[in-house]
Design an enzyme around this catalytic site. Sequence first.
Site, PDB file in Angstrom:
ATOM      1  N   LEU A 134       0.864  -1.178   0.000  1.00 46.20           N
ATOM      2  CA  LEU A 134       0.000   0.000   0.000  1.00 46.20           C
ATOM      3  C   LEU A 134       0.902   1.229   0.000  1.00 46.20           C
ATOM      4  O   LEU A 134       1.986   1.209   0.589  1.00 46.20           O
ATOM      5  CB  LEU A 134      -0.902   0.033   1.243  1.00 46.20           C
ATOM      6  CG  LEU A 134      -1.992  -1.043   1.354  1.00 46.20           C
ATOM      7  CD1 LEU A 134      -2.705  -0.912   2.701  1.00 46.20           C
ATOM      8  CD2 LEU A 134      -2.986  -0.944   0.213  1.00 46.20           C
ATOM      9  N   ASP A 135       0.450   2.295  -0.650  1.00 49.03           N
ATOM     10  CA  ASP A 135       1.194   3.546  -0.619  1.00 49.03           C
ATOM     11  C   ASP A 135       1.401   3.998   0.816  1.00 49.03           C
ATOM     12  O   ASP A 135       0.571   3.718   1.700  1.00 49.03           O
ATOM     13  CB  ASP A 135       0.439   4.652  -1.367  1.00 49.03           C
ATOM     14  CG  ASP A 135       0.383   4.412  -2.872  1.00 49.03           C
ATOM     15  OD1 ASP A 135       1.199   3.620  -3.372  1.00 49.03           O
ATOM     16  OD2 ASP A 135      -0.478   5.024  -3.530  1.00 49.03           O
ATOM     17  N   LYS A 136       2.471   4.733   1.042  1.00 49.68           N
ATOM     18  CA  LYS A 136       2.777   5.238   2.378  1.00 49.68           C
ATOM     19  C   LYS A 136       1.600   5.994   2.979  1.00 49.68           C
ATOM     20  O   LYS A 136       1.279   5.846   4.163  1.00 49.68           O
ATOM     21  CB  LYS A 136       4.011   6.141   2.319  1.00 49.68           C
ATOM     22  CG  LYS A 136       4.394   6.760   3.656  1.00 49.68           C
ATOM     23  CD  LYS A 136       5.633   7.645   3.525  1.00 49.68           C
ATOM     24  CE  LYS A 136       5.998   8.286   4.863  1.00 49.68           C
ATOM     25  NZ  LYS A 136       7.207   9.138   4.759  1.00 49.68           N
TER      26      LYS A 136
END
Length: 296
Positions: A134-136
């Site tokens: 998942l994106d940060k």
Amino acid sequence: MSDIQEMVEDLSLLDSLATIFPDSSRTTLRRMLQAGRVEVDGEIIHSAKYEVKKGQKIRIRTRSEIAPAPVKKTAGGRPIEVLFEDEHLFVLAKPSGLLTVATDKMENNTLHSRAVDHVKRGDKKRWAYIVHRLDKKTSGIIVFAKSEDVKMELQNQFADRDVERVYHAVVEGELEGKGVISNYLREDKRLRVLAFDSKVGGSKEAITEWESKKKGPIYTYVKLIIQTGRRNQIRVHMADMGYPLAGDKEHGAQSNPLNRLCLHASKLSFQHPITGERISLIHNPPNRFLKLTKEN
């Protein structure tokens, strides 16, 4: 009903449970199996297809027997939220602002490093294998494997689009209805993700289903289902529609009401690589998401 039931005929475990609990749905019985509540002759069995022989004894474990104290910290004292775990894999809830894995800067505090600390709590030789990311700035559900084989099986399900991935988000603007966005995404030399109507060199197909769930005068609460998992897919797709995610300055958002990207991976459903059972995990988005449509 006795705590232990002796079977009088050969049946699958699911069918055996159906005879013991005639008023329960098969979905409920499968959840009982997934949760590790069913013993056959003293052994915990997860598979619905397991063949129970005449004379074998089935025992249903109480919830207090199977519910360990929730793990809230790694052995190193860092926060962690475990949603599901067995001997083959485990599912965590990632907070917004935490990297899934380290970049070339070799950050030492990531969800993966916390996952490794977690599995090493019981066995220093164990490892957490990365299945997806998942994106940060995105929060929500993410699964890790405890072996290379399980990792590969899960990644094949992602590649074959057999994994159900549901997100919830808050977008800027008044968005109504529902629809599907289908185009091609490609990263440029600056690692920006660009969208194209047709396939170009290096681009990959990206498909997002969206549905407006609650519309306010400034923000709209949206449900999204992704059939593909490209980097920044939802962020690019919604921005291209003219409805950037709240807090997503990189893609044109004008506001940051919660001091974070308003995107949350709320459901993950996949087939367990070992037991064959369908595992469905839900982690509700922050209540503040929905409140934004009421406060403005």
